[in-house]
Design an enzyme around this catalytic site. Sequence first.
Site, PDB file in Angstrom:
ATOM      1  N   ALA A   1       0.873  -1.179   0.178  1.00 18.19           N
ATOM      2  CA  ALA A   1       0.075   0.220  -0.061  1.00 18.19           C
ATOM      3  C   ALA A   1       1.262   1.604  -0.034  1.00 18.19           C
ATOM      4  O   ALA A   1       1.579   1.203   0.284  1.00 18.19           O
ATOM      5  CB  ALA A   1      -0.565  -0.074   1.235  1.00 18.19           C
TER       6      ALA A   1
ATOM      7  N   GLY B   1       0.465  -4.152   1.087  1.00 19.82           N
ATOM      8  CA  GLY B   1      -0.786  -5.129   0.317  1.00 19.82           C
ATOM      9  C   GLY B   1      -0.379  -5.044  -1.391  1.00 19.82           C
ATOM     10  O   GLY B   1      -1.699  -5.612  -1.685  1.00 19.82           O
TER      11      GLY B   1
ATOM     12  N   GLU C   1      -0.908  -9.056  -0.487  1.00 20.43           N
ATOM     13  CA  GLU C   1      -2.284  -9.792  -0.480  1.00 20.43           C
ATOM     14  C   GLU C   1      -2.224  -9.350  -1.359  1.00 20.43           C
ATOM     15  O   GLU C   1      -3.956 -10.025  -1.616  1.00 20.43           O
ATOM     16  CB  GLU C   1      -2.568  -8.518   0.936  1.00 20.43           C
TER      17      GLU C   1
ATOM     18  N   GLU D   1       4.470  -5.318   7.204  1.00 22.86           N
ATOM     19  CA  GLU D   1       3.767  -4.508   7.520  1.00 22.86           C
ATOM     20  C   GLU D   1       4.338  -4.185   9.260  1.00 22.86           C
ATOM     21  O   GLU D   1       4.326  -2.895   9.331  1.00 22.86           O
ATOM     22  CB  GLU D   1       2.551  -4.466   7.768  1.00 22.86           C
TER      23      GLU D   1
HETATM   24  N1  CO8 Z   1       4.470   3.176  -0.343  1.00 24.81           N
HETATM   25  C1  CO8 Z   1       5.104   4.464  -0.498  1.00 24.81           C
HETATM   26  N2  CO8 Z   1       6.192   3.958  -1.410  1.00 24.81           N
HETATM   27  C2  CO8 Z   1       7.069   3.240  -1.508  1.00 24.81           C
HETATM   28  C3  CO8 Z   1       6.622   2.267  -1.117  1.00 24.81           C
HETATM   29  C4  CO8 Z   1       5.494   1.968  -1.035  1.00 24.81           C
HETATM   30  N3  CO8 Z   1       5.012   0.879  -0.506  1.00 24.81           N
HETATM   31  N4  CO8 Z   1       7.485   1.490  -2.012  1.00 24.81           N
HETATM   32  C5  CO8 Z   1       8.151   2.252  -1.805  1.00 24.81           C
HETATM   33  N5  CO8 Z   1       8.035   2.959  -2.475  1.00 24.81           N
HETATM   34  C6  CO8 Z   1       9.409   4.091  -2.565  1.00 24.81           C
HETATM   35  C7  CO8 Z   1       9.877   4.620  -2.149  1.00 24.81           C
HETATM   36  O1  CO8 Z   1       9.720   5.776  -0.828  1.00 24.81           O
HETATM   37  C8  CO8 Z   1      10.914   5.499  -2.738  1.00 24.81           C
HETATM   38  O2  CO8 Z   1      10.521   7.082  -2.934  1.00 24.81           O
HETATM   39  P1  CO8 Z   1      11.487   8.201  -3.079  1.00 24.81           P
HETATM   40  O3  CO8 Z   1      12.146   7.956  -4.072  1.00 24.81           O
HETATM   41  O4  CO8 Z   1      10.491   9.182  -3.758  1.00 24.81           O
HETATM   42  O5  CO8 Z   1      12.618   8.256  -2.297  1.00 24.81           O
HETATM   43  C9  CO8 Z   1      11.006   4.395  -3.964  1.00 24.81           C
HETATM   44  O6  CO8 Z   1       9.510   3.781  -4.280  1.00 24.81           O
HETATM   45  C10 CO8 Z   1      12.073   4.318  -4.315  1.00 24.81           C
HETATM   46  O7  CO8 Z   1      12.112   3.140  -3.149  1.00 24.81           O
HETATM   47  P2  CO8 Z   1      13.566   2.872  -2.591  1.00 24.81           P
HETATM   48  O8  CO8 Z   1      14.406   4.006  -2.409  1.00 24.81           O
HETATM   49  O9  CO8 Z   1      13.299   2.398  -0.620  1.00 24.81           O
HETATM   50  O10 CO8 Z   1      13.725   1.583  -2.864  1.00 24.81           O
HETATM   51  P3  CO8 Z   1      14.990   0.387  -2.644  1.00 24.81           P
HETATM   52  O11 CO8 Z   1      15.485  -0.772  -4.027  1.00 24.81           O
HETATM   53  O12 CO8 Z   1      15.821   1.056  -1.965  1.00 24.81           O
HETATM   54  O13 CO8 Z   1      13.832  -0.404  -1.548  1.00 24.81           O
HETATM   55  C11 CO8 Z   1      12.474  -1.532  -0.847  1.00 24.81           C
HETATM   56  C12 CO8 Z   1      13.099  -1.001  -2.688  1.00 24.81           C
HETATM   57  C13 CO8 Z   1      12.657  -2.505   0.085  1.00 24.81           C
HETATM   58  C14 CO8 Z   1      10.867  -2.520  -1.892  1.00 24.81           C
HETATM   59  C15 CO8 Z   1      11.506  -0.638  -0.247  1.00 24.81           C
HETATM   60  O14 CO8 Z   1      11.457   0.684  -0.910  1.00 24.81           O
HETATM   61  C16 CO8 Z   1      10.360  -0.703   1.002  1.00 24.81           C
HETATM   62  O15 CO8 Z   1      10.887  -1.245   2.191  1.00 24.81           O
HETATM   63  N6  CO8 Z   1       9.135  -0.522   0.884  1.00 24.81           N
HETATM   64  C17 CO8 Z   1       8.361  -0.167   1.587  1.00 24.81           C
HETATM   65  C18 CO8 Z   1       7.634  -1.644   1.235  1.00 24.81           C
HETATM   66  C19 CO8 Z   1       6.656  -2.265   2.584  1.00 24.81           C
HETATM   67  O16 CO8 Z   1       6.528  -1.821   3.845  1.00 24.81           O
HETATM   68  N7  CO8 Z   1       5.459  -2.061   1.847  1.00 24.81           N
HETATM   69  C20 CO8 Z   1       4.344  -2.568   3.206  1.00 24.81           C
HETATM   70  C21 CO8 Z   1       2.941  -0.935   2.731  1.00 24.81           C
HETATM   71  S1  CO8 Z   1       2.057  -1.442   3.953  1.00 24.81           S
HETATM   72  C22 CO8 Z   1       0.993  -2.080   3.371  1.00 24.81           C
HETATM   73  O17 CO8 Z   1       1.475  -2.680   2.518  1.00 24.81           O
HETATM   74  C23 CO8 Z   1      -0.193  -2.561   4.383  1.00 24.81           C
HETATM   75  C24 CO8 Z   1      -1.286  -2.988   3.456  1.00 24.81           C
HETATM   76  C25 CO8 Z   1      -3.053  -3.180   3.827  1.00 24.81           C
HETATM   77  C26 CO8 Z   1      -3.822  -2.739   3.079  1.00 24.81           C
HETATM   78  C27 CO8 Z   1      -5.479  -2.501   3.332  1.00 24.81           C
HETATM   79  C28 CO8 Z   1      -5.223  -1.433   3.407  1.00 24.81           C
HETATM   80  C29 CO8 Z   1      -7.254  -1.176   2.820  1.00 24.81           C
END
Ligand code: CO8
Length: 258
Positions: free
Chosen positions: A65, A109, A112, A132
């Site tokens: 998400a 998400g 999921e 998460e």
């Molecule tokens: N949301 C928003 N932005 C994101 C997300 C995300 N989930 N994942 C990556 N991005 C963005 C980063 O902020 C970054 O943006 P910017 O260039 O502006 O800084 C860009 O994407 C590239 O990401 P990274 O620079 O971090 O890339 P890396 O290669 O260094 O790392 C990772 C890749 C490991 C995947 C890292 O981006 C990461 O940890 N991302 C978050 C993953 C995460 O925690 N996902 C779970 C989110 S919570 C969720 O999904 C809850 C679901 C509930 C659903 C129910 C709702 C009703």
Amino acid sequence: MYDNILVDREGPLAFITFNRPKVLNAMNHQTKEEVLAALEELEAEDSVRVVIFRGAGGKAFVAGADIKEFSGLRPIRQWEERRRLHFYERVAAFPKPVIAMIGGYCLGGGCELALACDIRTASASSRIGQPEINIGLLPGGGGSQRLPRLVGQGKAMQLILTGDMISADEAKSIGLVEEVYPDEELEERTKELALKISEKSPVALRLAKEAVRGAAKMGLEAGLEYESALFSLLFSTDDTAEGVKAFLEKRKPSFKGE
Ligand code: CO8
């Protein structure tokens, strides 16, 4: 037509591509609305037999998400969105087969969403997980319920409580994905799988999917009754008559979906 997704047709296959590569295809509210609208479109098109989800950019399927939308999120707003959209449930209940083609990060998400699909294929370099917990959350898109059904309670607990990402091979070994292909073959091999399914009777596919989904919703006795009712119902269709006739005449069936 859509801002955050692309919708493409290729013969009997339709692709919904998450197209926000700058944020690793993280799903925001608008993306979910767009996916549901696209599914509605594709449901109405008889020529579309199988839907495939994929991510643009080569680095991610969906990295979760959109975390930006969580800052300052009011609980009532979150509750209302869930109540109004039923996003993951509507993907799971889509009446045609749906495949998640996972290339790269498939997290939160995104995982999921993949769990709500019928079949998951992954490229060898994919990384899959429910992270998460790392931001003080739990999987809120069905992960705490669908993951244990797929991989067992212990493995689901481990993934959800540690937030660790696992490799595609490990995901396959625990039953979280069905197929792992070399990165460069992911699309071709997934298409082959989808095309094979697309040749079956659409009405039989629909009821078969319902029957299998029933296994997660009811006990064995009720599930067997449900299966029997759906099985019997198929004898009212032209496709079943055609399938049986074609077998006896030693030819390929021609299914019309009726
Ligand atoms: N949301 C928003 N932005 C994101 C997300 C995300 N989930 N994942 C990556 N991005 C963005 C980063 O902020 C970054 O943006 P910017 O260039 O502006 O800084 C860009 O994407 C590239 O990401 P990274 O620079 O971090 O890339 P890396 O290669 O260094 O790392 C990772 C890749 C490991 C995947 C890292 O981006 C990461 O940890 N991302 C978050 C993953 C995460 O925690 N996902 C779970 C989110 S919570 C969720 O999904 C809850 C679901 C509930 C659903 C129910 C709702 C009703």
